[in-house]
Scaffold this motif. Structure first.
Motif, PDB file in Angstrom:
ATOM      1  N   THR A 113       0.695  -1.229  -0.059  1.00 45.64           N
ATOM      2  CA  THR A 113       0.030   0.058  -0.124  1.00 45.64           C
ATOM      3  C   THR A 113       0.806   1.349  -0.111  1.00 45.64           C
ATOM      4  O   THR A 113       0.447   2.239  -0.519  1.00 45.64           O
ATOM      5  N   VAL A 114       2.034   1.363   0.907  1.00 43.51           N
ATOM      6  CA  VAL A 114       2.964   2.483   0.811  1.00 43.51           C
ATOM      7  C   VAL A 114       3.512   2.592  -0.690  1.00 43.51           C
ATOM      8  O   VAL A 114       3.523   3.815  -1.068  1.00 43.51           O
ATOM      9  N   ALA A 115       4.017   1.620  -1.238  1.00 41.68           N
ATOM     10  CA  ALA A 115       4.612   1.778  -2.143  1.00 41.68           C
ATOM     11  C   ALA A 115       3.830   2.045  -3.536  1.00 41.68           C
ATOM     12  O   ALA A 115       3.967   2.811  -4.317  1.00 41.68           O
ATOM     13  N   LEU A 116       2.546   1.839  -3.577  1.00 44.47           N
ATOM     14  CA  LEU A 116       1.365   1.955  -4.358  1.00 44.47           C
ATOM     15  C   LEU A 116       1.250   3.555  -4.145  1.00 44.47           C
ATOM     16  O   LEU A 116       1.118   4.220  -5.427  1.00 44.47           O
ATOM     17  N   GLY A 117       1.241   4.079  -3.241  1.00 52.79           N
ATOM     18  CA  GLY A 117       0.994   5.605  -2.941  1.00 52.79           C
ATOM     19  C   GLY A 117       2.146   6.547  -3.240  1.00 52.79           C
ATOM     20  O   GLY A 117       2.063   7.295  -4.008  1.00 52.79           O
ATOM     21  N   LEU A 118       3.560   5.801  -3.092  1.00 52.44           N
ATOM     22  CA  LEU A 118       4.434   6.587  -3.307  1.00 52.44           C
ATOM     23  C   LEU A 118       4.680   6.599  -5.037  1.00 52.44           C
ATOM     24  O   LEU A 118       5.209   7.412  -5.585  1.00 52.44           O
ATOM     25  N   ARG A 119       4.011   5.706  -5.476  1.00 53.56           N
ATOM     26  CA  ARG A 119       4.087   5.715  -7.019  1.00 53.56           C
ATOM     27  C   ARG A 119       3.168   6.262  -7.796  1.00 53.56           C
ATOM     28  O   ARG A 119       3.669   7.153  -8.776  1.00 53.56           O
ATOM     29  N   HIS A 120       1.774   6.160  -7.331  1.00 53.82           N
ATOM     30  CA  HIS A 120       0.763   6.970  -7.929  1.00 53.82           C
ATOM     31  C   HIS A 120       0.550   8.347  -7.615  1.00 53.82           C
ATOM     32  O   HIS A 120       0.048   9.330  -8.063  1.00 53.82           O
ATOM     33  N   ARG A 121       0.654   8.515  -6.120  1.00 55.66           N
ATOM     34  CA  ARG A 121       0.267   9.829  -5.684  1.00 55.66           C
ATOM     35  C   ARG A 121       1.421  10.161  -4.551  1.00 55.66           C
ATOM     36  O   ARG A 121       1.147  10.224  -3.295  1.00 55.66           O
ATOM     37  N   PRO A 122       2.562  10.449  -4.950  1.00 54.48           N
ATOM     38  CA  PRO A 122       3.621  10.732  -3.945  1.00 54.48           C
ATOM     39  C   PRO A 122       3.434  11.994  -3.038  1.00 54.48           C
ATOM     40  O   PRO A 122       3.899  11.955  -2.028  1.00 54.48           O
ATOM     41  N   THR A 123       2.794  12.927  -3.603  1.00 57.85           N
ATOM     42  CA  THR A 123       2.683  14.255  -2.935  1.00 57.85           C
ATOM     43  C   THR A 123       1.686  13.841  -1.848  1.00 57.85           C
ATOM     44  O   THR A 123       2.095  14.234  -0.384  1.00 57.85           O
ATOM     45  N   GLU A 124       0.520  13.331  -2.170  1.00 60.47           N
ATOM     46  CA  GLU A 124      -0.588  13.110  -1.052  1.00 60.47           C
ATOM     47  C   GLU A 124       0.149  12.023  -0.062  1.00 60.47           C
ATOM     48  O   GLU A 124      -0.326  12.233   1.054  1.00 60.47           O
ATOM     49  N   SER A 125       0.935  10.997  -0.400  1.00 53.51           N
ATOM     50  CA  SER A 125       1.375  10.192   0.545  1.00 53.51           C
ATOM     51  C   SER A 125       2.166  10.593   1.560  1.00 53.51           C
ATOM     52  O   SER A 125       2.242  10.452   2.909  1.00 53.51           O
ATOM     53  N   LEU A 217      -9.655  -4.726   7.592  1.00 59.08           N
ATOM     54  CA  LEU A 217     -10.240  -3.263   7.839  1.00 59.08           C
ATOM     55  C   LEU A 217      -9.207  -2.170   7.798  1.00 59.08           C
ATOM     56  O   LEU A 217      -9.238  -1.003   7.009  1.00 59.08           O
ATOM     57  N   LEU A 218      -8.196  -2.571   8.653  1.00 58.89           N
ATOM     58  CA  LEU A 218      -7.026  -1.484   8.767  1.00 58.89           C
ATOM     59  C   LEU A 218      -6.069  -1.562   7.620  1.00 58.89           C
ATOM     60  O   LEU A 218      -5.769  -0.541   7.105  1.00 58.89           O
ATOM     61  N   LEU A 219      -6.169  -2.688   7.014  1.00 54.96           N
ATOM     62  CA  LEU A 219      -5.374  -2.899   5.757  1.00 54.96           C
ATOM     63  C   LEU A 219      -5.873  -1.813   4.425  1.00 54.96           C
ATOM     64  O   LEU A 219      -5.419  -1.075   3.822  1.00 54.96           O
ATOM     65  N   SER A 220      -7.348  -1.940   4.610  1.00 58.10           N
ATOM     66  CA  SER A 220      -8.072  -1.293   3.603  1.00 58.10           C
ATOM     67  C   SER A 220      -7.922   0.382   3.844  1.00 58.10           C
ATOM     68  O   SER A 220      -8.103   1.050   3.091  1.00 58.10           O
ATOM     69  N   LEU A 221      -7.873   0.696   5.218  1.00 59.32           N
ATOM     70  CA  LEU A 221      -7.700   2.276   5.468  1.00 59.32           C
ATOM     71  C   LEU A 221      -6.568   2.535   5.039  1.00 59.32           C
ATOM     72  O   LEU A 221      -6.454   3.593   4.554  1.00 59.32           O
ATOM     73  N   TYR A 222      -5.319   1.851   5.194  1.00 58.62           N
ATOM     74  CA  TYR A 222      -3.917   2.242   4.994  1.00 58.62           C
ATOM     75  C   TYR A 222      -4.073   2.299   3.298  1.00 58.62           C
ATOM     76  O   TYR A 222      -3.528   3.160   2.680  1.00 58.62           O
ATOM     77  N   LEU A 223      -4.867   1.277   2.475  1.00 58.34           N
ATOM     78  CA  LEU A 223      -4.893   1.298   1.192  1.00 58.34           C
ATOM     79  C   LEU A 223      -5.591   2.601   0.687  1.00 58.34           C
ATOM     80  O   LEU A 223      -5.326   3.277  -0.426  1.00 58.34           O
ATOM     81  N   GLN A 224      -6.758   3.051   1.365  1.00 58.38           N
ATOM     82  CA  GLN A 224      -7.541   4.139   0.958  1.00 58.38           C
ATOM     83  C   GLN A 224      -6.494   5.438   1.188  1.00 58.38           C
ATOM     84  O   GLN A 224      -6.832   6.548   0.410  1.00 58.38           O
ATOM     85  N   GLU A 225      -5.689   5.473   2.057  1.00 58.57           N
ATOM     86  CA  GLU A 225      -4.690   6.654   1.943  1.00 58.57           C
ATOM     87  C   GLU A 225      -3.937   6.948   0.815  1.00 58.57           C
ATOM     88  O   GLU A 225      -3.270   7.950   0.505  1.00 58.57           O
ATOM     89  N   ASN A 226      -3.586   5.775   0.057  1.00 60.80           N
ATOM     90  CA  ASN A 226      -2.581   5.645  -1.003  1.00 60.80           C
ATOM     91  C   ASN A 226      -3.329   5.506  -2.139  1.00 60.80           C
ATOM     92  O   ASN A 226      -2.713   5.245  -3.350  1.00 60.80           O
ATOM     93  N   VAL A 227      -4.610   5.776  -2.598  1.00 62.82           N
ATOM     94  CA  VAL A 227      -5.047   5.176  -3.923  1.00 62.82           C
ATOM     95  C   VAL A 227      -6.118   6.474  -4.361  1.00 62.82           C
ATOM     96  O   VAL A 227      -6.426   7.259  -3.210  1.00 62.82           O
TER      97      VAL A 227
END
Length: 227
Positions: A113-125, A217-227
């Motif tokens: 989830t962290v790598a996904l956010g840094l790749r597609h939404r680096p500023t928001e992550s 659920l917590l994993l989905s919340l972490y994913l929600q922050e990065n997509v």
């Protein structure tokens, strides 16, 4: 010979072969797959309806990119629920009481989830490391604190499910040992303890399901922050 209460959480073996692999593979055989018929059997109908409700509750707040993770996280939750509940049966082993296994599930998924956010939404992550409106003198301190909290997440996921399941199993073991010891000396007390043990077993079934749900659920919340 004194036996530790934590011996029940050691990985069992038969003929020097670890049985944890069987405990991990067994849940796959207990779930039915759709047959494509108009009318399914009751087990499959309840299973499909339950999964549909869970997927809707978890992924409805997410945008479309997060929905791609639905099969993976749903399968993970079914896998955890099955292992947790099967571990409450007598003479069985619960793999999710092993911290190493829980961390092995939590760390790769969290890192994805962290790598996904840094790749597609680096500023928001990276923006999650510093709350908006922070006073300038507190910026370095808050960045350090948020970074630490970010890296603690997978350990919190693994420790949470391990601690809850281990505590419940230990409590059941202690009460059942007390019931057996008092069965012939103090039958009324043993009967009361047996009632408490029965209620605790029902509670542990609920804990087994809830902990699997919270993990996903917590994993989905972490994913929600990065997509």
């Amino acid at each position: 010979m004194t036996v530790s209460l934590f011996d029940q959480f050691e990985s069992p073996s038969l003929f020097h072969i670890s049985l944890i692999t069987i405990a991990i593979i067994l849940p796959i055989a207990l779930h039915l797959s759709s047959t494509g018929r108009w009318a399914e059997n009751r087990h499959l109908t309840v299973q499909t309806w339950t999964l549909a409700q869970i997927v809707r509750d978890i992924f409805s707040p997410m945008n479309f990119n997060g929905h791609k993770w639905a099969p993976l996280l749903t399968a993970l939750m079914v896998f955890l629920i099955t292992m947790n509940t099967l571990g409450l049966l007598p003479y069985t082993f619960t793999p999710t009481t092993q911290l190493s296994m829980n961390l092995g599930l939590a760390f790769p998924l969290w890192f994805s989830t962290v790598a996904l956010g840094l790749r597609h939404r680096p500023t928001e992550s990276l923006g999650h490391l510093l709350p908006e409106g922070t006073p300038t003198p507190l910026i370095p301190i808050l960045i350090i604190i948020e970074t630490i909290s970010l890296f603690i997440r997978p350990f919190a996921l693994g420790v949470r499910i391990t601690a809850n399941l281990t505590a419940g199993h230990l409590l059941i073991h202690l009460i059942s040992a007390g019931v057996w010891a008092m069965l012939f000396m103090m039958p009324p007390i043993a009967l009361i303890s047996m009632t408490v043990l029965f209620l605790l077993s029902i509670l542990e079934v609920a804990v087994a399901v809830i902990q699997a749900y919270v993990f996903v659920l917590l994993l989905s919340l972490y994913l929600q922050e990065n997509v």
